[in-house]
Design a protein around this motif. Structure first.
Motif, PDB file in Angstrom:
ATOM      1  N   ILE A  84       0.732  -1.131  -0.098  1.00 26.45           N
ATOM      2  CA  ILE A  84       0.022  -0.068   0.088  1.00 26.45           C
ATOM      3  C   ILE A  84       1.023   1.140  -0.165  1.00 26.45           C
ATOM      4  O   ILE A  84       0.589   2.388  -0.326  1.00 26.45           O
ATOM      5  CB  ILE A  84      -0.856   0.096   1.258  1.00 26.45           C
ATOM      6  N   GLU A  85       2.007   1.077   0.780  1.00 27.98           N
ATOM      7  CA  GLU A  85       2.893   2.247   0.652  1.00 27.98           C
ATOM      8  C   GLU A  85       3.472   2.362  -0.765  1.00 27.98           C
ATOM      9  O   GLU A  85       3.727   3.750  -1.030  1.00 27.98           O
ATOM     10  CB  GLU A  85       4.104   2.080   1.559  1.00 27.98           C
ATOM     11  N   ALA A  86       3.548   1.423  -1.591  1.00 27.69           N
ATOM     12  CA  ALA A  86       4.022   1.668  -2.990  1.00 27.69           C
ATOM     13  C   ALA A  86       3.051   1.991  -4.102  1.00 27.69           C
ATOM     14  O   ALA A  86       3.312   2.723  -5.026  1.00 27.69           O
ATOM     15  CB  ALA A  86       4.594   0.357  -3.349  1.00 27.69           C
ATOM     16  N   LEU A  87       1.744   1.740  -3.676  1.00 30.98           N
ATOM     17  CA  LEU A  87       0.740   2.113  -4.792  1.00 30.98           C
ATOM     18  C   LEU A  87      -0.383   2.429  -3.925  1.00 30.98           C
ATOM     19  O   LEU A  87      -1.259   1.846  -3.095  1.00 30.98           O
ATOM     20  CB  LEU A  87       0.340   0.586  -5.278  1.00 30.98           C
ATOM     21  N   THR A  88      -0.748   3.745  -3.978  1.00 30.71           N
ATOM     22  CA  THR A  88      -1.846   4.457  -3.224  1.00 30.71           C
ATOM     23  C   THR A  88      -3.159   4.017  -3.530  1.00 30.71           C
ATOM     24  O   THR A  88      -3.229   3.736  -4.548  1.00 30.71           O
ATOM     25  CB  THR A  88      -1.605   6.081  -3.112  1.00 30.71           C
ATOM     26  N   PRO A  89      -4.083   3.761  -2.537  1.00 33.98           N
ATOM     27  CA  PRO A  89      -5.276   3.371  -2.785  1.00 33.98           C
ATOM     28  C   PRO A  89      -6.210   4.153  -3.763  1.00 33.98           C
ATOM     29  O   PRO A  89      -6.775   3.444  -4.672  1.00 33.98           O
ATOM     30  CB  PRO A  89      -6.063   3.219  -1.615  1.00 33.98           C
ATOM     31  N   ARG A  90      -6.507   5.600  -3.877  1.00 30.79           N
ATOM     32  CA  ARG A  90      -7.199   6.223  -4.861  1.00 30.79           C
ATOM     33  C   ARG A  90      -6.692   5.961  -6.241  1.00 30.79           C
ATOM     34  O   ARG A  90      -7.822   5.630  -7.064  1.00 30.79           O
ATOM     35  CB  ARG A  90      -7.085   7.583  -4.165  1.00 30.79           C
ATOM     36  N   PRO A  91      -5.468   6.136  -6.484  1.00 29.25           N
ATOM     37  CA  PRO A  91      -5.245   5.996  -7.964  1.00 29.25           C
ATOM     38  C   PRO A  91      -5.657   4.602  -8.363  1.00 29.25           C
ATOM     39  O   PRO A  91      -5.855   4.013  -9.266  1.00 29.25           O
ATOM     40  CB  PRO A  91      -3.506   6.205  -7.814  1.00 29.25           C
ATOM     41  N   ARG A  92      -5.372   3.529  -7.383  1.00 33.19           N
ATOM     42  CA  ARG A  92      -5.625   2.176  -7.890  1.00 33.19           C
ATOM     43  C   ARG A  92      -6.980   1.968  -7.906  1.00 33.19           C
ATOM     44  O   ARG A  92      -7.453   1.052  -8.944  1.00 33.19           O
ATOM     45  CB  ARG A  92      -5.363   1.217  -6.815  1.00 33.19           C
ATOM     46  N   GLN A  93      -7.874   2.564  -7.366  1.00 32.48           N
ATOM     47  CA  GLN A  93      -9.436   2.343  -7.549  1.00 32.48           C
ATOM     48  C   GLN A  93      -9.660   3.023  -9.213  1.00 32.48           C
ATOM     49  O   GLN A  93     -10.445   2.465  -9.822  1.00 32.48           O
ATOM     50  CB  GLN A  93     -10.081   3.174  -6.602  1.00 32.48           C
TER      51      GLN A  93
END
Length: 265
Positions: free
Chosen positions: A88-97
């Motif tokens: 999660i530190e490497a890929l933030t949640p909002r952009p992933r959504q």
């Protein structure tokens, strides 16, 4: 038409989306169930200014954002918590959504914005940010199980464009098992129906008896694997697929790979 009737066609795909976000069948389904329970408790929260599909995903993501990210089945939580927290530190949640809505679920950019309830330019920026973060993920070795030569070549090209190495392309159950025995991959992309009439599901099941790794299934009929009647794949690509969907699925599968806690600095 009732809300239940409106959203029913979209539930298998919402479950796929939830699993991609969460990284497990049990965890993803828990969020979907919570979403349905929230709608039953207060139907007035279902927005009528957008399509039923957009409304369903919007409610789901609002609930997702209000609950713990690691709400998964207890057995899964023990296995995955460390990797998930690190990734999660490497890929933030909002952009992933935003990226998953656009590439895996096939929402148009304006619909991604509608689901997230943000301006279109902000949705576009989130997707671009996700692309940058995904490109920074560590490469791995990939086995492709696909009996159609052209499709296999397309997948191989996409995998290599992401910086991964293809260890081999298998057309049958036996070829897949033999290739894994020679060189263990870090990821498998598997078709369901293979050249000799064998099953990609059975090939993967045998592979997983000797090695633990993430798997992405490819099928023209995803609804057949999303029935809730048996253990189901967390990562699923629908044929015919878009290149971005393959890239997104690979990213998500590796994101939740428990071994990645050794890869992410």
């Amino acid at each position: 038409m009732t809300i239940a009737a409106e959203i029913a066609p979209h539930l298998p795909y919402l479950r796929r989306f939830a699993r991609a976000l969460n990284g497990s069948q049990a965890g993803g389904d828990s969020y979907v169930v919570a979403t349905l329970e929230a709608l039953v408790a207060d139907p007035s929260t279902f927005p009528r200014t957008v399509s039923a599909r957009i409304a369903l995903y919007r409610i789901f993501l609002k609930l997702w954002s209000s609950m713990p990210v690691n709400m998964v089945h207890p057995n899964t939580a023990v296995i995955r918590a460390g990797a998930v927290e690190r990734n999660i530190e490497a890929l933030t949640p909002r952009p992933r959504q935003a990226f998953l809505l656009r590439t895996v679920e096939g929402f148009a950019l304006e619909d991604v914005a509608a689901v997230l309830d943000i301006p279109i330019d902000e949705a576009s920026a989130l997707i671009e940010q996700a692309g940058r973060e995904i490109a920074e993920q560590v490469a791995t070795d990939v086995l492709i199980i696909e009996d159609e030569p052209i499709i296999a070549l397309d997948i191989e090209t996409l995998v290599q464009e992401l910086g991964h190495t293809v260890t081999g392309i298998a057309r049958t159950h036996k070829e897949a098992v033999d290739l894994v025995a020679r060189k263990r991959p870090g990821l498998v992309l598997a078709d369901i129906q293979l050249a000799d009439g064998s099953s990609g599901l059975e090939a993967v099941a045998e592979i997983l008896q000797s090695i633990d790794l993430p798997v992405i299934f490819i099928t023209a009929y995803p609804e057949r694997l999303l029935t809730g009647d048996r253990p189901e794949p967390a990562f699923l690509i629908t044929k015919p697929f878009q290149p971005e969907a393959v890239k997104a699925a690979i990213s998500q599968a590796l994101f939740f790979d428990r071994r990645s806690e050794r890869k992410v600095a």
